[in-house]
Write a protein that holds these residues in place. Structure first.
Motif, PDB file in Angstrom:
ATOM      1  N   GLU A 364     -17.332  -2.697  52.450  1.00 10.83           N
ATOM      2  CA  GLU A 364     -17.698  -3.663  51.416  1.00 10.83           C
ATOM      3  C   GLU A 364     -18.219  -2.955  50.166  1.00 10.83           C
ATOM      4  N   ALA A 365     -18.987  -1.913  50.370  1.00  6.52           N
ATOM      5  CA  ALA A 365     -19.511  -1.172  49.224  1.00  6.52           C
ATOM      6  C   ALA A 365     -18.392  -0.509  48.428  1.00  6.52           C
ATOM      7  N   ILE A 366     -17.439   0.106  49.142  1.00  7.73           N
ATOM      8  CA  ILE A 366     -16.321   0.774  48.454  1.00  7.73           C
ATOM      9  C   ILE A 366     -15.436  -0.246  47.759  1.00  7.73           C
ATOM     10  N   SER A 367     -15.211  -1.397  48.406  1.00  7.92           N
ATOM     11  CA  SER A 367     -14.402  -2.452  47.770  1.00  7.92           C
ATOM     12  C   SER A 367     -15.051  -2.941  46.484  1.00  7.92           C
ATOM     13  N   ALA A 368     -16.381  -3.077  46.502  1.00  6.16           N
ATOM     14  CA  ALA A 368     -17.078  -3.495  45.286  1.00  6.16           C
ATOM     15  C   ALA A 368     -17.011  -2.420  44.215  1.00  6.16           C
ATOM     16  N   LEU A 369     -17.136  -1.146  44.626  1.00 11.34           N
ATOM     17  CA  LEU A 369     -17.061  -0.058  43.664  1.00 11.34           C
ATOM     18  C   LEU A 369     -15.679   0.035  43.018  1.00 11.34           C
ATOM     19  N   ASP A 370     -14.632  -0.242  43.803  1.00  9.65           N
ATOM     20  CA  ASP A 370     -13.272  -0.172  43.266  1.00  9.65           C
ATOM     21  C   ASP A 370     -13.053  -1.152  42.118  1.00  9.65           C
ATOM     22  N   LYS A 371     -13.737  -2.283  42.173  1.00 14.63           N
ATOM     23  CA  LYS A 371     -13.585  -3.260  41.083  1.00 14.63           C
ATOM     24  C   LYS A 371     -14.093  -2.675  39.763  1.00 14.63           C
ATOM     25  N   TYR A 372     -15.214  -1.967  39.823  1.00 12.69           N
ATOM     26  CA  TYR A 372     -15.754  -1.342  38.617  1.00 12.69           C
ATOM     27  C   TYR A 372     -14.876  -0.177  38.162  1.00 12.69           C
ATOM     28  N   LEU A 373     -14.427   0.628  39.132  1.00 13.93           N
ATOM     29  CA  LEU A 373     -13.588   1.776  38.790  1.00 13.93           C
ATOM     30  C   LEU A 373     -12.261   1.345  38.173  1.00 13.93           C
ATOM     31  N   PHE A 374     -11.695   0.257  38.666  1.00 16.44           N
ATOM     32  CA  PHE A 374     -10.426  -0.244  38.106  1.00 16.44           C
ATOM     33  C   PHE A 374     -10.573  -0.550  36.622  1.00 16.44           C
ATOM     34  N   TRP A 375     -11.606  -1.301  36.272  1.00 18.49           N
ATOM     35  CA  TRP A 375     -11.787  -1.667  34.871  1.00 18.49           C
ATOM     36  C   TRP A 375     -12.232  -0.480  34.027  1.00 18.49           C
ATOM     37  N   LEU A 376     -12.971   0.450  34.643  1.00 15.34           N
ATOM     38  CA  LEU A 376     -13.384   1.642  33.912  1.00 15.34           C
ATOM     39  C   LEU A 376     -12.187   2.494  33.518  1.00 15.34           C
ATOM     40  N   PHE A 377     -11.321   2.804  34.495  1.00 16.26           N
ATOM     41  CA  PHE A 377     -10.163   3.645  34.195  1.00 16.26           C
ATOM     42  C   PHE A 377      -9.128   2.899  33.347  1.00 16.26           C
ATOM     43  N   LEU A 378      -9.036   1.598  33.500  1.00 17.08           N
ATOM     44  CA  LEU A 378      -8.131   0.831  32.644  1.00 17.08           C
ATOM     45  C   LEU A 378      -8.587   0.892  31.196  1.00 17.08           C
ATOM     46  N   THR A 379      -9.896   0.809  30.990  1.00 13.91           N
ATOM     47  CA  THR A 379     -10.429   0.903  29.628  1.00 13.91           C
ATOM     48  C   THR A 379     -10.173   2.286  29.037  1.00 13.91           C
ATOM     49  N   ILE A 380     -10.393   3.333  29.838  1.00 15.39           N
ATOM     50  CA  ILE A 380     -10.127   4.702  29.370  1.00 15.39           C
ATOM     51  C   ILE A 380      -8.648   4.868  29.028  1.00 15.39           C
ATOM     52  N   PHE A 381      -7.779   4.321  29.868  1.00 14.40           N
ATOM     53  CA  PHE A 381      -6.332   4.430  29.621  1.00 14.40           C
ATOM     54  C   PHE A 381      -5.932   3.737  28.326  1.00 14.40           C
ATOM     55  N   VAL A 382      -6.408   2.522  28.117  1.00 15.82           N
ATOM     56  CA  VAL A 382      -6.039   1.761  26.915  1.00 15.82           C
ATOM     57  C   VAL A 382      -6.556   2.465  25.657  1.00 15.82           C
ATOM     58  N   LEU A 383      -7.823   2.908  25.702  1.00 11.33           N
ATOM     59  CA  LEU A 383      -8.397   3.556  24.517  1.00 11.33           C
ATOM     60  C   LEU A 383      -7.696   4.880  24.204  1.00 11.33           C
ATOM     61  N   SER A 384      -7.453   5.701  25.223  1.00 13.28           N
ATOM     62  CA  SER A 384      -6.787   6.985  24.986  1.00 13.28           C
ATOM     63  C   SER A 384      -5.364   6.788  24.481  1.00 13.28           C
ATOM     64  N   THR A 385      -4.682   5.764  24.979  1.00 11.29           N
ATOM     65  CA  THR A 385      -3.312   5.495  24.532  1.00 11.29           C
ATOM     66  C   THR A 385      -3.287   5.022  23.077  1.00 11.29           C
ATOM     67  N   LEU A 386      -4.183   4.089  22.750  1.00  9.95           N
ATOM     68  CA  LEU A 386      -4.204   3.567  21.382  1.00  9.95           C
ATOM     69  C   LEU A 386      -4.596   4.645  20.381  1.00  9.95           C
ATOM     70  N   VAL A 387      -5.592   5.449  20.721  1.00 13.76           N
ATOM     71  CA  VAL A 387      -6.032   6.505  19.808  1.00 13.76           C
ATOM     72  C   VAL A 387      -4.932   7.548  19.610  1.00 13.76           C
ATOM     73  N   SER A 388      -4.271   7.941  20.698  1.00 12.42           N
ATOM     74  CA  SER A 388      -3.215   8.958  20.608  1.00 12.42           C
ATOM     75  C   SER A 388      -2.037   8.455  19.780  1.00 12.42           C
ATOM     76  N   LEU A 389      -1.607   7.218  20.041  1.00 15.18           N
ATOM     77  CA  LEU A 389      -0.488   6.665  19.283  1.00 15.18           C
ATOM     78  C   LEU A 389      -0.849   6.474  17.816  1.00 15.18           C
ATOM     79  N   LEU A 390      -2.086   6.078  17.562  1.00 14.74           N
ATOM     80  CA  LEU A 390      -2.509   5.870  16.177  1.00 14.74           C
ATOM     81  C   LEU A 390      -2.513   7.191  15.402  1.00 14.74           C
ATOM     82  N   ILE A 391      -3.073   8.236  16.023  1.00 17.88           N
ATOM     83  CA  ILE A 391      -3.122   9.539  15.354  1.00 17.88           C
ATOM     84  C   ILE A 391      -1.719  10.109  15.147  1.00 17.88           C
ATOM     85  N   ALA A 392      -0.854   9.955  16.186  1.00 17.65           N
ATOM     86  CA  ALA A 392       0.496  10.511  16.103  1.00 17.65           C
ATOM     87  C   ALA A 392       1.359   9.801  15.071  1.00 17.65           C
TER      88      ALA A 392
END
Length: 397
Positions: A364-392
């Motif tokens: 249960e603890a790991i399942s709850a942690l995965d919810k936070y990790l999913f949104w954390l890495f999704l946010t990192i992915f979106v921001l890194s993609t937008l910044v890279s495409l914008l600069i390029a």
């Protein structure tokens, strides 16, 4: 009828001499110019040797053959149209049956030793032996050498695949000083051929011509601005990376106790490695400028590696017995996301945590942690993609 007859008579009188040209006229003219007059191709063809000879250069671009990022080289195909007045090669057309122009091998007349100053290959004479120069009765000489030009070009691949490159072709009289020859761009400067050959990766944005003066030489610079066509790179490099990154993030949506999670995340990571092996030869290879897309790929691989490590740790923790203490942080996260039948209220959860009791299981603890990790890495992915495409794409826009 009378007016028509008069017009025909007048045209015959004016141009009849042209029609009456014969091989004898051409032979006599050649004899006069190159034998009787003792023409010497080593002598600059100016009656006043103290005055520099004006040479006009026009560059016609036939096509871009290639751009080499490693060697910093542009390969372009085209021809030069070089004009000057040879005062020693003039005649009266009426004395030779109205002959107004001739052709003569380029190696048998004086011509400026113009060459590509920033050339990449060895210094060579322009044109070929079979090329002839055009000479009219006023002494105007037109020389059109066709060649594949390899010039040095500072290639900056930082903004790949949205990069724009500016390359120069500098033509100069190699051994003649500005006191002997003055080189200028022609009236038309640089031209694009009517049957311009299109390149699969690059397109020509515009071109310019400019006269440059140095301490003892004059030269003309032709500038070609080219832009990379990004569609191929987007479809074959960027899109697969984006899709693999999204698949990597969805690792946290797979239950940790199913047994498929580790296999899934390792498969995605290996797909990264195989994909990079395939496209490594296609990406610009240069240590001078690292493409933003390469940095972006490394960021995504780093994120994928972190996800693999997290998944491995979580899989190990998921098999611990429930009577072993769950770390406080994991319990706190799980307590906010999970509800067990024995824990019905926030107050009871708080009391449970204060007593350091096992309020939730590891799964249960790991399942709850995965919810936070999913949104954390999704946010990192979106921001890194937008910044890279914008600069390029800044330079592209």
């Amino acid at each position: 009828m009378t007016a028509t007859w008069c017009l025909k008579t007048l045209l015959t009188f004016l141009f009849g001499s042209v029609i009456s040209q014969s091989n004898i006229n051409v032979q006599n003219l050649y004899t006069l110019l190159f034998t009787t007059n003792n023409y010497n191709k080593l002598i600059r063809p100016s009656r006043n040797q103290s005055v520099p000879l004006s040479v006009h250069v026009i560059f016609t671009l036939y096509g871009i053959s290639g751009v080499d990022e490693i060697e910093q080289k542009l390969t372009a195909t085209g021809w030069l149209e070089i004009e000057w007045t040879d005062e020693l090669l003039s005649w009266t057309p009426e004395s030779y049956g109205g002959l107004r122009y001739i052709y003569y091998p380029q190696g048998e007349v004086w011509k400026p030793d113009i060459s590509l100053q920033n050339g990449f290959s060895k210094l060579e004479e322009l044109g070929s032996k079979f090329i002839s120069v055009f000479i009219d009765s006023n002494g105007l000489v037109n020389w059109r050498p066709f060649q594949v030009f390899e010039s040095k070009c500072d290639i900056d691949s930082t903004y790949f695949p949205f990069d724009i490159q500016t390359c120069h072709l500098d033509f100069v009289a190699w051994s003649l000083s500005s006191k002997d020859v003055h080189i200028t761009q022609g009236r038309k400067g640089i031209e694009l051929s009517d049957d311009l050959q299109r390149h699969g990766e690059w397109k020509i944005l515009f071109s310019t011509a400019l006269n440059l003066a140095e301490s003892h030489k004059t030269k003309v610079r032709f500038t070609i601005v080219i832009q990379r066509k990004p569609l191929y790179a987007i479809m074959n490099y960027i899109m697969p990376i984006l899709l693999l990154s999204i698949l990597d993030i969805f690792t946290f949506k797979i239950p940790v106790d199913t047994g498929e999670r580790i296999g899934y995340v390792i498969t995605v990571w290996l797909a990264y490695a195989v994909f990079l092996t395939i496209i490594s030869d296609s990406l610009p290879n240069s240590s001078e400028s690292i493409p933003i897309v390469s940095i972006y790929i490394m960021i995504q691989i780093f994120i994928g590696t972190v996800i693999v490590i997290i998944s491995a740790i979580e899989s190990g923790c998921a098999h611990l017995s429930d009577d072993e203490s769950v770390y406080f942080l994991l319990r706190a996260i799980a307590a906010k996301n999970c509800r067990k039948p024995s824990v019905q209220s926030e107050q009871e959860i708080s009391k449970c945590l204060d007593r350091d009791e096992t309020c939730v299981t590891w799964k249960e603890a790991i399942s709850a942690l995965d919810k936070y990790l999913f949104w954390l890495f999704l946010t990192i992915f979106v921001l890194s993609t937008l910044v890279s495409l914008l600069i390029a794409s800044l330079k592209y826009i």
